[in-house]
Design a protein around this motif. Structure first.
Motif, PDB file in Angstrom:
ATOM      1  N   VAL A   1       0.166  -1.663  52.237  1.00 17.78           N
ATOM      2  CA  VAL A   1      -1.316  -1.341  52.174  1.00 17.78           C
ATOM      3  C   VAL A   1      -1.856  -1.833  53.474  1.00 17.78           C
ATOM      4  O   VAL A   1      -1.272  -2.748  54.182  1.00 17.78           O
ATOM      5  CB  VAL A   1      -2.230  -2.017  50.815  1.00 17.78           C
ATOM      6  CG1 VAL A   1      -2.087  -3.463  50.914  1.00 17.78           C
ATOM      7  CG2 VAL A   1      -3.406  -1.845  50.845  1.00 17.78           C
ATOM      8  N   GLN A   2      -2.549  -0.951  54.056  1.00 21.36           N
ATOM      9  CA  GLN A   2      -3.437  -1.174  55.256  1.00 21.36           C
ATOM     10  C   GLN A   2      -4.879  -1.804  54.989  1.00 21.36           C
ATOM     11  O   GLN A   2      -5.617  -0.821  54.345  1.00 21.36           O
ATOM     12  CB  GLN A   2      -3.345  -0.107  56.361  1.00 21.36           C
ATOM     13  CG  GLN A   2      -3.974  -0.497  57.637  1.00 21.36           C
ATOM     14  CD  GLN A   2      -4.110   0.645  58.682  1.00 21.36           C
ATOM     15  OE1 GLN A   2      -4.457   1.749  58.238  1.00 21.36           O
ATOM     16  NE2 GLN A   2      -3.777   0.441  59.815  1.00 21.36           N
ATOM     17  N   TYR A   3      -5.188  -3.161  55.337  1.00 27.17           N
ATOM     18  CA  TYR A   3      -6.504  -3.376  55.251  1.00 27.17           C
ATOM     19  C   TYR A   3      -7.321  -3.230  56.517  1.00 27.17           C
ATOM     20  O   TYR A   3      -6.805  -3.338  57.752  1.00 27.17           O
ATOM     21  CB  TYR A   3      -6.605  -4.972  55.044  1.00 27.17           C
ATOM     22  CG  TYR A   3      -6.276  -5.220  53.866  1.00 27.17           C
ATOM     23  CD1 TYR A   3      -7.350  -5.571  52.826  1.00 27.17           C
ATOM     24  CD2 TYR A   3      -5.010  -5.306  53.034  1.00 27.17           C
ATOM     25  CE1 TYR A   3      -7.209  -5.927  51.554  1.00 27.17           C
ATOM     26  CE2 TYR A   3      -4.794  -5.602  51.560  1.00 27.17           C
ATOM     27  CZ  TYR A   3      -5.808  -5.820  51.027  1.00 27.17           C
ATOM     28  OH  TYR A   3      -5.669  -6.073  49.550  1.00 27.17           O
TER      29      TYR A   3
ATOM     30  N   ALA B   1      -9.574   1.863  64.561  1.00 24.50           N
ATOM     31  CA  ALA B   1      -8.805   0.370  64.558  1.00 24.50           C
ATOM     32  C   ALA B   1      -7.575   0.917  63.590  1.00 24.50           C
ATOM     33  O   ALA B   1      -6.401   0.645  64.073  1.00 24.50           O
ATOM     34  CB  ALA B   1      -9.692  -0.402  63.828  1.00 24.50           C
ATOM     35  N   SER B   2      -7.757   1.757  62.654  1.00 23.70           N
ATOM     36  CA  SER B   2      -6.512   2.092  61.949  1.00 23.70           C
ATOM     37  C   SER B   2      -5.701   2.860  62.557  1.00 23.70           C
ATOM     38  O   SER B   2      -4.355   2.367  62.540  1.00 23.70           O
ATOM     39  CB  SER B   2      -6.753   2.893  60.606  1.00 23.70           C
ATOM     40  OG  SER B   2      -5.837   3.338  59.842  1.00 23.70           O
ATOM     41  N   VAL B   3      -5.923   3.862  63.272  1.00 21.55           N
ATOM     42  CA  VAL B   3      -4.884   4.662  63.893  1.00 21.55           C
ATOM     43  C   VAL B   3      -4.160   3.622  65.248  1.00 21.55           C
ATOM     44  O   VAL B   3      -3.173   3.681  65.348  1.00 21.55           O
ATOM     45  CB  VAL B   3      -5.624   5.948  64.635  1.00 21.55           C
ATOM     46  CG1 VAL B   3      -4.452   6.511  65.845  1.00 21.55           C
ATOM     47  CG2 VAL B   3      -5.956   6.747  63.580  1.00 21.55           C
ATOM     48  N   ALA B   4      -5.012   2.933  65.630  1.00 24.14           N
ATOM     49  CA  ALA B   4      -4.746   2.029  66.626  1.00 24.14           C
ATOM     50  C   ALA B   4      -3.722   0.768  66.311  1.00 24.14           C
ATOM     51  O   ALA B   4      -2.615   0.650  67.098  1.00 24.14           O
ATOM     52  CB  ALA B   4      -5.865   1.305  67.631  1.00 24.14           C
ATOM     53  N   ALA B   5      -3.721   0.330  65.173  1.00 22.84           N
ATOM     54  CA  ALA B   5      -2.900  -0.533  64.577  1.00 22.84           C
ATOM     55  C   ALA B   5      -1.593  -0.070  64.208  1.00 22.84           C
ATOM     56  O   ALA B   5      -0.241  -0.360  64.741  1.00 22.84           O
ATOM     57  CB  ALA B   5      -3.326  -1.260  63.306  1.00 22.84           C
TER      58      ALA B   5
ATOM     59  N   LYS C   1      -5.120   2.477  51.711  1.00 23.51           N
ATOM     60  CA  LYS C   1      -5.911   1.464  52.477  1.00 23.51           C
ATOM     61  C   LYS C   1      -6.951   1.096  51.640  1.00 23.51           C
ATOM     62  O   LYS C   1      -7.450   1.429  50.870  1.00 23.51           O
ATOM     63  CB  LYS C   1      -6.604   2.415  53.531  1.00 23.51           C
ATOM     64  CG  LYS C   1      -5.698   3.045  54.466  1.00 23.51           C
ATOM     65  CD  LYS C   1      -6.303   3.620  55.701  1.00 23.51           C
ATOM     66  CE  LYS C   1      -5.534   4.540  56.802  1.00 23.51           C
ATOM     67  NZ  LYS C   1      -4.213   4.309  56.992  1.00 23.51           N
ATOM     68  N   VAL C   2      -7.523  -0.392  52.299  1.00 27.03           N
ATOM     69  CA  VAL C   2      -8.408  -1.109  51.539  1.00 27.03           C
ATOM     70  C   VAL C   2      -9.446  -1.522  52.647  1.00 27.03           C
ATOM     71  O   VAL C   2      -9.126  -1.985  53.607  1.00 27.03           O
ATOM     72  CB  VAL C   2      -8.071  -2.425  50.952  1.00 27.03           C
ATOM     73  CG1 VAL C   2      -9.162  -3.236  50.214  1.00 27.03           C
ATOM     74  CG2 VAL C   2      -6.991  -1.982  49.975  1.00 27.03           C
TER      75      VAL C   2
ATOM     76  N   ALA D   1      -7.989  -3.628  61.930  1.00 25.07           N
ATOM     77  CA  ALA D   1      -6.964  -3.046  60.914  1.00 25.07           C
ATOM     78  C   ALA D   1      -5.709  -3.574  61.135  1.00 25.07           C
ATOM     79  O   ALA D   1      -5.341  -4.043  62.019  1.00 25.07           O
ATOM     80  CB  ALA D   1      -6.869  -1.628  61.355  1.00 25.07           C
ATOM     81  N   THR D   2      -5.355  -4.051  59.798  1.00 20.89           N
ATOM     82  CA  THR D   2      -3.861  -4.814  59.956  1.00 20.89           C
ATOM     83  C   THR D   2      -2.727  -3.343  60.052  1.00 20.89           C
ATOM     84  O   THR D   2      -3.063  -2.320  59.730  1.00 20.89           O
ATOM     85  CB  THR D   2      -3.607  -5.463  58.809  1.00 20.89           C
ATOM     86  OG1 THR D   2      -3.582  -4.628  57.512  1.00 20.89           O
ATOM     87  CG2 THR D   2      -4.636  -6.483  58.369  1.00 20.89           C
ATOM     88  N   THR D   3      -1.605  -3.922  60.455  1.00 19.75           N
ATOM     89  CA  THR D   3      -0.333  -3.067  60.147  1.00 19.75           C
ATOM     90  C   THR D   3      -0.293  -2.831  58.662  1.00 19.75           C
ATOM     91  O   THR D   3      -0.696  -3.918  58.070  1.00 19.75           O
ATOM     92  CB  THR D   3       0.660  -3.538  60.932  1.00 19.75           C
ATOM     93  OG1 THR D   3       1.073  -4.852  60.823  1.00 19.75           O
ATOM     94  CG2 THR D   3       0.560  -3.471  62.390  1.00 19.75           C
ATOM     95  N   PRO D   4       0.476  -1.955  58.212  1.00 22.43           N
ATOM     96  CA  PRO D   4       0.763  -2.086  56.685  1.00 22.43           C
ATOM     97  C   PRO D   4       1.865  -2.953  56.371  1.00 22.43           C
ATOM     98  O   PRO D   4       2.799  -3.138  57.092  1.00 22.43           O
ATOM     99  CB  PRO D   4       1.258  -0.504  56.682  1.00 22.43           C
ATOM    100  CG  PRO D   4       0.860   0.352  57.707  1.00 22.43           C
ATOM    101  CD  PRO D   4       0.922  -0.753  58.832  1.00 22.43           C
ATOM    102  N   LYS D   5       1.338  -3.945  55.249  1.00 21.37           N
ATOM    103  CA  LYS D   5       2.183  -4.993  54.940  1.00 21.37           C
ATOM    104  C   LYS D   5       2.058  -5.072  53.317  1.00 21.37           C
ATOM    105  O   LYS D   5       1.183  -4.302  52.665  1.00 21.37           O
ATOM    106  CB  LYS D   5       1.581  -6.201  55.337  1.00 21.37           C
ATOM    107  CG  LYS D   5       1.692  -6.513  56.906  1.00 21.37           C
ATOM    108  CD  LYS D   5       3.302  -6.699  57.345  1.00 21.37           C
ATOM    109  CE  LYS D   5       3.416  -6.332  58.863  1.00 21.37           C
ATOM    110  NZ  LYS D   5       4.691  -5.896  59.238  1.00 21.37           N
ATOM    111  N   PRO D   6       3.038  -5.535  52.776  1.00 17.21           N
ATOM    112  CA  PRO D   6       2.896  -5.550  51.226  1.00 17.21           C
ATOM    113  C   PRO D   6       1.524  -6.256  50.770  1.00 17.21           C
ATOM    114  O   PRO D   6       1.069  -7.067  51.411  1.00 17.21           O
ATOM    115  CB  PRO D   6       4.025  -6.600  50.947  1.00 17.21           C
ATOM    116  CG  PRO D   6       5.013  -6.685  52.036  1.00 17.21           C
ATOM    117  CD  PRO D   6       4.032  -6.394  53.107  1.00 17.21           C
ATOM    118  N   ARG D   7       0.919  -5.614  49.634  1.00 19.26           N
ATOM    119  CA  ARG D   7      -0.481  -6.108  49.282  1.00 19.26           C
ATOM    120  C   ARG D   7      -0.564  -7.572  48.749  1.00 19.26           C
ATOM    121  O   ARG D   7      -1.329  -8.334  49.230  1.00 19.26           O
ATOM    122  CB  ARG D   7      -0.860  -5.471  48.119  1.00 19.26           C
ATOM    123  CG  ARG D   7      -2.284  -5.672  47.467  1.00 19.26           C
ATOM    124  CD  ARG D   7      -2.442  -4.894  46.201  1.00 19.26           C
ATOM    125  NE  ARG D   7      -2.576  -3.402  46.423  1.00 19.26           N
ATOM    126  CZ  ARG D   7      -3.466  -2.574  46.734  1.00 19.26           C
ATOM    127  NH1 ARG D   7      -4.515  -3.244  46.981  1.00 19.26           N
ATOM    128  NH2 ARG D   7      -3.289  -1.445  46.944  1.00 19.26           N
TER     129      ARG D   7
END
Length: 116
Positions: free
Chosen positions: A6-8, A29-33, A56-57, A96-102
């Motif tokens: 998930v990406q926060y 921010a999402s795209v940049a991360a 995404k959350v 925005a985070t990189t995608p990581k486990p929830r």
């Protein structure tokens, strides 16, 4: 196999901006991360390889100071992210985070509420 990635995205709720402007900043921010860490982060690569199941959350921060605190928490836990600054005003608007486990991200951000 996916790890429930998930990406926060944490967006400032105290800015009196049009909703579209805030959504645009969150998208930036999402795209940049993702772009910044795509070549070095296997979980980001896995996340984008499954376009139809991205999660995404979007959470709300009540101030720039809270966003800075979020960045500090992420740094302490070695989570990569991108802090978006609206230019030319240089206003911190979201992270925005990189995608990581929830299971990794949720406890770090549980003090924040969903952005509504």
């Amino acid at each position: 196999m996916t790890k429930n990635l998930v990406q926060y995205i944490v967006v400032r709720g105290d800015l009196k901006w049009p909703t579209g402007a805030l959504i645009g900043n969150a998208c930036h921010a999402s795209v940049a991360a993702i772009v910044k860490h795509m070549s070095t982060d296997p979980e980001t690569q896995e996340y984008v390889s499954q376009l139809d199941s991205m999660t995404k959350v979007v959470l709300k921060a009540d101030s720039a100071d809270i966003l800075q605190d979020v960045c500090h928490r992420l740094d302490q836990n070695s989570v990569k992210y991108y802090l978006w600054r609206e230019q030319p005003e240089d206003i911190i608007t979201c992270v925005a985070t990189t995608p990581k486990p929830r299971d990794l991200l949720k406890p770090l951000l549980s003090h924040l509420k969903l952005f509504k």
